[in-house]
Design an enzyme around this catalytic site. Structure first.
Site, PDB file in Angstrom:
ATOM      1  N   ASP A   7       0.561  -1.302  -0.068  1.00  0.00           N
ATOM      2  CA  ASP A   7      -0.156   0.273  -0.020  1.00  0.00           C
ATOM      3  C   ASP A   7       1.085   1.112  -0.087  1.00  0.00           C
ATOM      4  OD1 ASP A   7      -1.899   1.920   0.731  1.00  0.00           O
ATOM      5  OD2 ASP A   7      -1.521   1.812   2.741  1.00  0.00           O
ATOM      6  N   ASP A   9      -0.071   5.567   0.966  1.00  0.00           N
ATOM      7  CA  ASP A   9      -0.574   5.562   2.161  1.00  0.00           C
ATOM      8  C   ASP A   9      -0.366   5.741   3.149  1.00  0.00           C
ATOM      9  OD1 ASP A   9      -1.475   8.326   0.745  1.00  0.00           O
ATOM     10  OD2 ASP A   9      -2.452   7.682  -1.022  1.00  0.00           O
TER      11      ASP A   9
END
Length: 234
Positions: A7, A9
């Site tokens: 991922d 953010d």
């Protein structure tokens, strides 16, 4: 293990509070809106994945007088998309200024994996422009070349917590879930990776540290460095 899937953010960098939130507020001011997303409100909006989706949720929750004069129907969707594009522009500028560094241990882990020949990939709901800007400015120019697949933004129909983005990345890499490890920072990310069948390592942040990560393989405070080691939370 055949690949590491990340991922972006909150996982690679603490982009939410001092990056995306600030960029949203700059875009609102630029559009002549008197909206202000403080840290607490933005924490609530993080329950919704996707920037355009957060704007829509905010509009739905506000008093009529706060959103008076906004377009309706399809026109509202176009208006939100334009506002979000402005937000992305501001966010990229923040990244270019060097104000959003990688989290502790991220550069080390990516470098060690790359040097060992372990394929890397990204599975995120943020826009491709945001991914490029972060990698270019926080890692090094040309860092995108380290990643075999970058699954980002609206490339799939349903965003996290749906499994779509991870399914897409696995398909593009020609790998099975059991051959990979996912790295996330939030419960929505964990739901997405687990729905795709991936074992998942969590690194919490200030917005997600109280969430339920019982389905994770490992929960850490950060990736850590020799001089700044990680701590196992779960």
């Amino acid at each position: 293990m055949k690949a590491l899937i990340f991922d972006v953010d909150g996982t690679l960098a603490d982009t939410e509070r001092d990056g995306h939130r600030v960029a949203f507020n700059l875009a609102f001011a630029e559009a002549g809106l008197d909206w202000e997303w403080d840290e607490a409100l933005y924490g609530e909006l993080l329950a919704v994945t996707g920037g355009k989706e957060r704007i829509r949720r905010f509009i739905e929750q506000q008093k009529p007088q706060m959103v008076e004069g906004l377009p309706e129907g399809d026109d509202l969707g176009e208006w939100i998309a334009a506002l979000h594009a402005a937000k992305t522009r501001h966010f990229v500028a923040l990244l270019a200024s060097g104000k959003i560094p990688l989290r502790s241990g991220v550069r080390r882990l990516l470098t060690e994996a790359h040097d060992a020949g372990v394929p890397l990939a990204i599975a995120t709901t943020t826009t491709p422009q945001n991914v490029s800007a972060l990698l270019e400015n926080a890692l090094f120019p040309g860092a995108e070349s380290w990643f075999e697949v970058i699954g980002a933004g609206d490339i799939v129909p349903a965003k996290k917590p749906a499994a779509d983005i991870y399914d897409y990345v696995l398909e593009q890499m020609g790998l099975k879930p059991e051959q990979c490890i996912a790295f996330e920072d939030s419960v929505n990310g964990l739901r997405s990776s687990r729905a795709a069948g991936l074992k998942t390592i969590i690194t919490v942040n200030g917005y997600t540290e109280a969430e339920d990560f019982s389905r994770a393989a490992l929960v850490l405070d950060q990736m850590g460095e020799p001089s700044d080691p990680c701590h196992i939370i779960q």
